[in-house]
Design a protein around this motif. Sequence first.
Motif, PDB file in Angstrom:
ATOM      1  N   PRO A  46     -29.000 -11.354 -33.270  1.00  0.00           N
ATOM      2  CA  PRO A  46     -30.531 -12.212 -33.016  1.00  0.00           C
ATOM      3  C   PRO A  46     -30.539 -13.759 -32.159  1.00  0.00           C
ATOM      4  CG  PRO A  46     -29.001 -13.265 -34.572  1.00  0.00           C
ATOM      5  CD  PRO A  46     -28.336 -12.440 -33.809  1.00  0.00           C
ATOM      6  N   LYS A  47     -29.566 -13.548 -30.803  1.00  0.00           N
ATOM      7  CA  LYS A  47     -29.736 -13.879 -29.062  1.00  0.00           C
ATOM      8  C   LYS A  47     -29.431 -12.746 -28.356  1.00  0.00           C
ATOM      9  CE  LYS A  47     -27.826 -18.453 -31.964  1.00  0.00           C
ATOM     10  NZ  LYS A  47     -27.069 -19.765 -31.303  1.00  0.00           N
ATOM     11  N   ALA A  48     -29.974 -13.560 -27.040  1.00  0.00           N
ATOM     12  CA  ALA A  48     -29.614 -12.931 -26.354  1.00  0.00           C
ATOM     13  C   ALA A  48     -29.553 -13.703 -24.705  1.00  0.00           C
ATOM     14  CB  ALA A  48     -30.845 -12.104 -26.063  1.00  0.00           C
ATOM     15  N   PRO A  49     -28.465 -13.412 -25.115  1.00  0.00           N
ATOM     16  CA  PRO A  49     -28.041 -14.682 -23.735  1.00  0.00           C
ATOM     17  C   PRO A  49     -28.159 -14.233 -22.522  1.00  0.00           C
ATOM     18  CG  PRO A  49     -26.198 -12.845 -24.388  1.00  0.00           C
ATOM     19  CD  PRO A  49     -27.270 -12.433 -24.793  1.00  0.00           C
ATOM     20  N   VAL A  50     -28.202 -15.503 -21.703  1.00  0.00           N
ATOM     21  CA  VAL A  50     -28.376 -15.371 -20.264  1.00  0.00           C
ATOM     22  C   VAL A  50     -27.368 -15.175 -19.616  1.00  0.00           C
ATOM     23  CG1 VAL A  50     -29.329 -16.069 -18.007  1.00  0.00           C
ATOM     24  CG2 VAL A  50     -30.447 -16.742 -20.471  1.00  0.00           C
ATOM     25  N   LYS A  51     -27.168 -13.984 -18.308  1.00  0.00           N
ATOM     26  CA  LYS A  51     -26.137 -14.017 -17.873  1.00  0.00           C
ATOM     27  C   LYS A  51     -26.340 -14.386 -16.366  1.00  0.00           C
ATOM     28  CE  LYS A  51     -23.513 -10.788 -20.770  1.00  0.00           C
ATOM     29  NZ  LYS A  51     -22.727 -11.598 -21.489  1.00  0.00           N
ATOM     30  N   ALA A  52     -27.540 -14.331 -16.008  1.00  0.00           N
ATOM     31  CA  ALA A  52     -27.132 -15.008 -14.294  1.00  0.00           C
ATOM     32  C   ALA A  52     -28.971 -15.638 -14.763  1.00  0.00           C
ATOM     33  CB  ALA A  52     -26.763 -13.813 -13.930  1.00  0.00           C
TER      34      ALA A  52
END
Length: 99
Positions: A46-52
Amino acid sequence: MDNNEKGKIAIELTPNTLEAYSNMAVIAHSKSEFVIDFISLLPGTPKAPVKARIILTPEHAKNLLVALQQNIQRYEEQFGNIDNNNTTPTPIMFGNGEA
């Protein structure tokens, strides 16, 4: 410094830098900057983390565009055309609001 050393920059990759896998990007801009969020989107989560998050001046954003175009051309000359008409395209979203 001799002529061979002028303009050279030593680039360092740290272990944290190498962990930033991205298969999605969100791009926004204002008059003074472009903001690119590189995201790792995993199926079924359900979530997509910002990696940069990279913030660029408009001039550097355009230089990045030119560099990407040149590198894609070289890649396709070596390995063949990149098929971006597949059934599951990598999502790239473009924003034009305030960055």
